[in-house]
Design a protein around this motif. Structure first.
Motif: not given
Length: 377
Positions: A365-368, A375-376, A153-156, A314-316
């Motif tokens: 490609a790793s982000i996709q 997870l991203y 919730e905080d990260m969003k 963005n965050y992981r």
């Protein structure tokens, strides 16, 4: 003279350690699977692998094989276990793989130590700062606290600060010491926690001096420039060299403790050769935290690049906010002192990068892949 087995000895840390041990007069055996993610599509041409050719006994194999362990342990008195799956992001969806390699591979070695004849008199295990999760903080009201993983919730809402687990107020970062709470926030961290505990318990029970080294973010000349999952300095460098822009997660103020490869090798050498290290667990870092925006801007300036640096928000899932090492224990026990600060390390690293062939940029490609797993964010 020692006869040392280095698992993962053709990797970044392992190859540098192997060369240092050979230089010191030790006999070195390397067990490595030459993973394409680290060594590229033609692993036999990997500079890391080629740097140790002819200088060590090399066994291509995996820590998941009992037979490979048996073959590698012939004549060995010291084991440095570096072989592991290491990407925090990847660990969140390659759960069985990380468990099989990091935990299962360690279990085979330790089972051999407990049940079969051997000459092992020292074991060194590469642990990780990831086992601490968010590490150690100070709350003005509640004192020393060990915060939980940040809430979705905080990260969003782009609130990336670490909060007190009691009152939910933002807290002040402190250096994390070895007595800090262990509560990893990623599968990778969980596997390293279990791995460390297995080694320390088995070493104690069998009377085999064992040392665990909790590495912070290791970087330097020789690290893989083609692996898009680990090592932000190499990831950013490959982006820049391909003329691509750099995307920074969160607000860019998340920080890490970066330690140069030469200092890491020195910490392992001290652990092998000093009896004062026996049965100890040590943090290994620079003791200084550097935020990711500073890393990106520093690299851009050194490379004289026109790539833009953007902060995406963005965050992981599974990423921590901060962590840096308290080095009091390793200094007092074995006299370890990091010698290469971040700016000098960056100069060494970028000088080396500038001499390398430009690698294919696999970052997008790793982000996709992470996006497809949810997870991203």
């Amino acid at each position: 003279m020692r006869n040392v087995l280095i698992t993962g000895g053709a990797g970044f840390i392992g190859s540098n350690l192997a060369l240092k041990l050979v230089e010191s007069g030790s006999n070195v055996t390397v067990l490595d699977n030459l993973s394409p993610q680290i060594h590229g599509d033609n692993p036999e041409l990997s500079p890391l692998y080629r740097s140790i050719l002819g200088k060590v006994k090399f066994i291509k194999g995996t820590v998941e094989s009992r037979q490979d362990w048996n073959d590698a342990l012939v004549g060995i008195d010291t084991v440095v276990h570096l072989a592991a799956e290491t990407g925090t992001g990847q660990s969140m969806y390659q759960i069985k793989k990380y468990s099989d390699v990091n935990i299962g591979g360690s279990a085979i070695l330790l089972d051999l130590m407990a049940n079969e004849p051997h000459n092992i008199s020292k074991m060194v295990i590469a642990s990780s700062r990831s086992i601490y999760g968010e590490g150690k903080y100070l709350c003005k009201q509640h004192g020393i606290v060990y915060p939980n993983a940040r809430s979705a919730e905080d990260m969003k809402l782009a609130d990336f600060n670490v909060k007190c687990p009691v009152c939910s107020v933002s807290v002040e970062l402190l250096a994390t010491d070895e007595e800090s709470k262990i509560h990893p926030s990623s599968i990778y961290g969980v596997t390293k926690q279990v791995q460390e505990q297995m080694f320390m318990i088995t070493g104690q029970s069998l009377g085999i001096p064992t040392v665990s080294l909790r590495f912070q973010n290791v970087y330097g000349a020789g690290q893989s420039l083609s692996n898009p999952y680990t090592g932000i300095l190499s990831i950013f460098s490959t982006r820049i060299k391909n003329g691509n822009d750099i995307n920074i997660f969160e607000d860019g103020l998340e920080s890490r403790d970066f330690i140069y490869i030469d200092d890491v090798v020195e910490s392992i050498m001290l652990s092998i050769f000093k009896d004062e290290a026996n049965y100890q667990i040590f943090n290994v870092g620079s003791g200084v935290c550097t935020d990711v925006l500073t890393v990106a801007e520093t690299l851009k300036n050194v490379y004289q690049s026109n790539s833009s640096v953007s902060i995406s928000g963005n965050y992981r899932v599974g990423d921590i906010r901060h962590n840096f090492a308290d080095l009091t224990l390793i200094r007092s026990k074995v006299g370890f002192e990091p010698k290469i600060d971040f700016l000098n390390g960056i100069k060494k690293f970028t000088t080396w990068v500038n001499k390398q062939e430009i690698q294919k940029d696999l970052y997008e490609a790793s982000i996709q892949e992470m996006k497809s797993k949810g997870l991203y964010k």
